[in-house]
Write a protein that holds these residues in place. Structure first.
Motif, PDB file in Angstrom:
ATOM      1  N   ARG A  37      -5.875 125.749 -49.570  1.00  0.00           N
ATOM      2  CA  ARG A  37      -4.650 125.450 -48.600  1.00  0.00           C
ATOM      3  C   ARG A  37      -5.174 124.660 -47.434  1.00  0.00           C
ATOM      4  NH1 ARG A  37      -3.305 131.308 -50.022  1.00  0.00           N
ATOM      5  NH2 ARG A  37      -4.871 131.936 -48.329  1.00  0.00           N
ATOM      6  N   ALA A  38      -6.414 125.084 -46.990  1.00  0.00           N
ATOM      7  CA  ALA A  38      -6.834 124.321 -45.774  1.00  0.00           C
ATOM      8  C   ALA A  38      -7.011 122.759 -45.737  1.00  0.00           C
ATOM      9  CB  ALA A  38      -8.051 124.839 -45.075  1.00  0.00           C
ATOM     10  N   ALA A  39      -7.486 122.493 -47.133  1.00  0.00           N
ATOM     11  CA  ALA A  39      -7.803 120.981 -47.337  1.00  0.00           C
ATOM     12  C   ALA A  39      -6.404 120.186 -47.503  1.00  0.00           C
ATOM     13  CB  ALA A  39      -8.653 121.043 -48.808  1.00  0.00           C
ATOM     14  N   ILE A  40      -5.369 121.020 -48.249  1.00  0.00           N
ATOM     15  CA  ILE A  40      -4.203 120.512 -48.619  1.00  0.00           C
ATOM     16  C   ILE A  40      -3.311 120.278 -47.092  1.00  0.00           C
ATOM     17  CG2 ILE A  40      -1.986 120.848 -49.754  1.00  0.00           C
ATOM     18  CD1 ILE A  40      -3.836 121.894 -51.921  1.00  0.00           C
ATOM     19  N   ASP A  41      -3.477 121.330 -46.244  1.00  0.00           N
ATOM     20  CA  ASP A  41      -2.853 121.385 -45.108  1.00  0.00           C
ATOM     21  C   ASP A  41      -3.487 120.138 -44.090  1.00  0.00           C
ATOM     22  OD1 ASP A  41      -1.136 122.100 -42.966  1.00  0.00           O
ATOM     23  OD2 ASP A  41      -2.493 123.091 -42.123  1.00  0.00           O
ATOM     24  N   ALA A  42      -4.649 120.016 -44.475  1.00  0.00           N
ATOM     25  CA  ALA A  42      -5.218 119.156 -43.501  1.00  0.00           C
ATOM     26  C   ALA A  42      -5.149 117.616 -43.932  1.00  0.00           C
ATOM     27  CB  ALA A  42      -6.886 119.044 -43.474  1.00  0.00           C
ATOM     28  N   ALA A  43      -4.962 117.487 -45.204  1.00  0.00           N
ATOM     29  CA  ALA A  43      -4.664 116.024 -45.689  1.00  0.00           C
ATOM     30  C   ALA A  43      -3.183 115.667 -45.351  1.00  0.00           C
ATOM     31  CB  ALA A  43      -4.317 116.188 -47.274  1.00  0.00           C
ATOM     32  N   SER A  44      -2.093 116.792 -45.258  1.00  0.00           N
ATOM     33  CA  SER A  44      -0.890 116.652 -44.596  1.00  0.00           C
ATOM     34  C   SER A  44      -1.051 116.223 -43.024  1.00  0.00           C
ATOM     35  CB  SER A  44      -0.005 117.866 -45.032  1.00  0.00           C
ATOM     36  OG  SER A  44       0.212 117.939 -46.094  1.00  0.00           O
ATOM     37  N   GLN A  45      -1.880 116.960 -42.413  1.00  0.00           N
ATOM     38  CA  GLN A  45      -1.694 116.451 -40.960  1.00  0.00           C
ATOM     39  C   GLN A  45      -2.444 115.262 -40.835  1.00  0.00           C
ATOM     40  OE1 GLN A  45      -3.483 119.626 -38.372  1.00  0.00           O
ATOM     41  NE2 GLN A  45      -3.278 120.940 -39.938  1.00  0.00           N
ATOM     42  N   ALA A  46      -3.551 114.802 -41.632  1.00  0.00           N
ATOM     43  CA  ALA A  46      -4.143 113.460 -41.484  1.00  0.00           C
ATOM     44  C   ALA A  46      -3.230 112.335 -41.928  1.00  0.00           C
ATOM     45  CB  ALA A  46      -5.429 113.551 -42.290  1.00  0.00           C
ATOM     46  N   GLY A  47      -2.055 112.554 -42.617  1.00  0.00           N
ATOM     47  CA  GLY A  47      -1.120 111.736 -43.091  1.00  0.00           C
ATOM     48  C   GLY A  47      -1.615 110.989 -44.368  1.00  0.00           C
ATOM     49  N   VAL A  48      -2.301 111.758 -45.324  1.00  0.00           N
ATOM     50  CA  VAL A  48      -2.696 111.096 -46.577  1.00  0.00           C
ATOM     51  C   VAL A  48      -1.596 110.865 -47.677  1.00  0.00           C
ATOM     52  CG1 VAL A  48      -4.459 111.301 -48.422  1.00  0.00           C
ATOM     53  CG2 VAL A  48      -5.006 112.222 -46.357  1.00  0.00           C
ATOM     54  N   PRO A  49      -1.391 109.590 -48.044  1.00  0.00           N
ATOM     55  CA  PRO A  49      -0.133 109.564 -48.767  1.00  0.00           C
ATOM     56  C   PRO A  49      -0.212 110.205 -50.117  1.00  0.00           C
ATOM     57  CG  PRO A  49      -0.847 107.555 -47.717  1.00  0.00           C
ATOM     58  CD  PRO A  49      -1.968 108.551 -47.527  1.00  0.00           C
ATOM     59  N   HIS A  50      -1.248 110.065 -50.684  1.00  0.00           N
ATOM     60  CA  HIS A  50      -1.382 110.626 -52.011  1.00  0.00           C
ATOM     61  C   HIS A  50      -2.714 111.398 -52.280  1.00  0.00           C
ATOM     62  CE1 HIS A  50      -0.622 109.552 -56.730  1.00  0.00           C
ATOM     63  NE2 HIS A  50      -0.922 110.900 -56.652  1.00  0.00           N
ATOM     64  N   VAL A  51      -2.352 112.857 -52.726  1.00  0.00           N
ATOM     65  CA  VAL A  51      -3.630 113.833 -52.767  1.00  0.00           C
ATOM     66  C   VAL A  51      -3.478 114.102 -54.283  1.00  0.00           C
ATOM     67  CG1 VAL A  51      -4.408 115.977 -52.027  1.00  0.00           C
ATOM     68  CG2 VAL A  51      -3.083 114.572 -50.576  1.00  0.00           C
ATOM     69  N   PHE A  52      -4.825 114.015 -54.894  1.00  0.00           N
ATOM     70  CA  PHE A  52      -5.146 114.363 -55.985  1.00  0.00           C
ATOM     71  C   PHE A  52      -5.979 115.869 -56.090  1.00  0.00           C
ATOM     72  CE2 PHE A  52      -4.554 110.173 -55.976  1.00  0.00           C
ATOM     73  CZ  PHE A  52      -4.077 109.822 -57.643  1.00  0.00           C
ATOM     74  N   VAL A  92      -9.521 117.596 -41.107  1.00  0.00           N
ATOM     75  CA  VAL A  92      -8.406 116.293 -40.525  1.00  0.00           C
ATOM     76  C   VAL A  92      -9.143 115.310 -40.321  1.00  0.00           C
ATOM     77  CG1 VAL A  92      -6.614 116.050 -38.677  1.00  0.00           C
ATOM     78  CG2 VAL A  92      -6.714 118.316 -40.031  1.00  0.00           C
ATOM     79  N   GLN A  93     -10.112 115.198 -39.396  1.00  0.00           N
ATOM     80  CA  GLN A  93     -10.807 114.393 -39.012  1.00  0.00           C
ATOM     81  C   GLN A  93     -11.355 113.419 -40.400  1.00  0.00           C
ATOM     82  OE1 GLN A  93     -13.867 115.652 -36.177  1.00  0.00           O
ATOM     83  NE2 GLN A  93     -12.439 115.719 -34.450  1.00  0.00           N
ATOM     84  N   ALA A  94     -12.197 114.101 -41.227  1.00  0.00           N
ATOM     85  CA  ALA A  94     -12.652 113.460 -42.397  1.00  0.00           C
ATOM     86  C   ALA A  94     -11.596 112.685 -43.084  1.00  0.00           C
ATOM     87  CB  ALA A  94     -13.444 114.516 -43.191  1.00  0.00           C
ATOM     88  N   TYR A  95     -10.458 113.173 -43.118  1.00  0.00           N
ATOM     89  CA  TYR A  95      -9.520 112.655 -44.217  1.00  0.00           C
ATOM     90  C   TYR A  95      -8.684 111.339 -43.339  1.00  0.00           C
ATOM     91  CZ  TYR A  95     -10.037 116.935 -47.066  1.00  0.00           C
ATOM     92  OH  TYR A  95     -10.234 118.044 -47.851  1.00  0.00           O
ATOM     93  N   ALA A  96      -8.973 111.202 -42.153  1.00  0.00           N
ATOM     94  CA  ALA A  96      -8.197 110.501 -41.314  1.00  0.00           C
ATOM     95  C   ALA A  96      -8.404 108.919 -41.957  1.00  0.00           C
ATOM     96  CB  ALA A  96      -8.687 110.242 -39.966  1.00  0.00           C
ATOM     97  N   GLY A  97      -7.189 108.134 -42.146  1.00  0.00           N
ATOM     98  CA  GLY A  97      -7.343 106.995 -42.802  1.00  0.00           C
ATOM     99  C   GLY A  97      -7.480 106.680 -44.320  1.00  0.00           C
ATOM    100  N   LEU A  98      -7.216 107.961 -44.975  1.00  0.00           N
ATOM    101  CA  LEU A  98      -7.440 107.532 -46.466  1.00  0.00           C
ATOM    102  C   LEU A  98      -6.236 107.347 -46.959  1.00  0.00           C
ATOM    103  CD1 LEU A  98      -9.643 110.725 -47.305  1.00  0.00           C
ATOM    104  CD2 LEU A  98     -10.491 108.364 -46.989  1.00  0.00           C
ATOM    105  N   ASP A  99      -5.976 106.565 -48.103  1.00  0.00           N
ATOM    106  CA  ASP A  99      -4.903 106.317 -48.727  1.00  0.00           C
ATOM    107  C   ASP A  99      -4.622 107.391 -49.921  1.00  0.00           C
ATOM    108  OD1 ASP A  99      -3.979 103.797 -47.595  1.00  0.00           O
ATOM    109  OD2 ASP A  99      -6.067 103.111 -48.082  1.00  0.00           O
ATOM    110  N   ARG A 100      -5.863 107.554 -50.585  1.00  0.00           N
ATOM    111  CA  ARG A 100      -5.732 108.553 -51.636  1.00  0.00           C
ATOM    112  C   ARG A 100      -7.119 109.859 -51.531  1.00  0.00           C
ATOM    113  NH1 ARG A 100      -4.111 104.878 -56.927  1.00  0.00           N
ATOM    114  NH2 ARG A 100      -2.026 104.149 -56.051  1.00  0.00           N
ATOM    115  N   LEU A 101      -6.765 110.675 -51.959  1.00  0.00           N
ATOM    116  CA  LEU A 101      -7.879 111.808 -51.537  1.00  0.00           C
ATOM    117  C   LEU A 101      -7.753 112.770 -53.019  1.00  0.00           C
ATOM    118  CD1 LEU A 101      -9.780 113.751 -49.600  1.00  0.00           C
ATOM    119  CD2 LEU A 101      -7.859 115.066 -49.206  1.00  0.00           C
TER     120      LEU A 101
END
Length: 282
Positions: free
Chosen positions: A84-99, A57-66
């Protein structure tokens, strides 16, 4: 735009970052890894552990794409929990677009199948990400080259059947991933990253024979014979199980798909198995 690569210290992650760097532009790059000190400049290294969702969650903060690249964990159920943890973390961090880097032939599967992790990861991504893109890899040409090197002494390559596979270069996968991350219009898309042709086991042996200048044959063996040979080579049980799963997937046709998605995303021609083997066996 700030682009993150989760799994940045692996061979594929490093290659994606390298392609993104070479393409230039105003984007900022972030490499997420348990070893952030290994992330090469100009990318920013951030600590992130697939087994510690708080760190992600901390590492993904502020990312536009991951881009999430799965780990190499082979223990049943571990990699799916990590995804599952990585995708959940991206949602918690508010990443708009996950690849998500997935694998060819992904379909509903359960433990202990290797495909279980990719099925779980894809489904979790589709359910939770604001925007998502799935990149399904075919089998690494470099991994097949390594397997062939170990078999060359006997002049025989073995498989469980025809084994039609559209082997793809790791670098071509990285180039395609970089193109997708920098491009637009990929939300909701599933791409298949393949080589230019689907190659049978017999064709593979013929190519190797031409490259090394001596006869190399292809033989079909049983699953029991495959496992016995791998066991004699001293491979640990998790690797033995993984190789058996992969070879079975070959004969089931899961990697028998050819697309132009590498060129479509990267703008580059995908390299053939012959080219990869010629370089590896020179």
């Amino acid at each position: 735009m700030k682009i993150g690569i989760s799994g940045a210290s692996g061979q594929l992650g490093k290659s994606v970052l390298s392609h993104l760097t070479r393409r230039g532009g105003n984007h900022q790059l972030v490499g997420v890894s348990r070893s952030p000190q290994t992330v090469a400049a100009p990318a920013e290294g951030r600590f992130g552990d697939f087994d510690r969702i708080d760190s992600l969650v901390q590492a993904y903060a502020g990312l536009d794409r991951l881009l999430v690249i799965p780990s190499a964990e082979l223990a049943p159920g571990v990699r799916s929990a990590q995804l599952r943890a990585a995708i959940d973390a991206a949602s918690q961090a508010g990443v708009p677009h996950v690849f998500l880097m997935s694998v060819a032939g992904t379909h509903e599967a359960s433990v202990p199948s290797l495909g279980e992790a990719f099925w779980v990861g894809e489904q979790a991504l589709i359910r939770s990400a604001l925007q998502w893109t799935i990149l399904r890899m075919n089998y690494y040409a470099q991994s097949m080259a390594d397997e062939i090197k170990m078999s060359l002494g006997g002049g025989v390559l073995a498989g469980l059947g025809d084994e039609r596979v559209a082997y793809v270069s790791r670098d071509d996968i990285a180039a395609a991933a970089a193109g997708a991350l920098l491009g637009d219009g990929h939300s909701g898309a599933i791409y298949n990253l393949t080589g230019p042709a689907s190659i049978t086991g017999a064709e593979r042996a013929s190519i190797v024979s031409e490259i090394v200048g001596k006869p190399v044959s292809y033989v079909t063996i049983t699953v029991d014979q495959l496992r016995a040979g791998l066991s004699q080579a001293g491979l640990p049980a998790p690797v033995l199980d993984a190789m058996t799963d992969i070879k079975t997937s070959f004969v089931e046709g899961k990697f028998d798909i050819v697309t132009g998605d590498v060129a479509r995303l990267s703008g580059l021609r995908s390299k053939s198995l012959r080219e990869i083997l010629a370089a590896a066996l020179a």
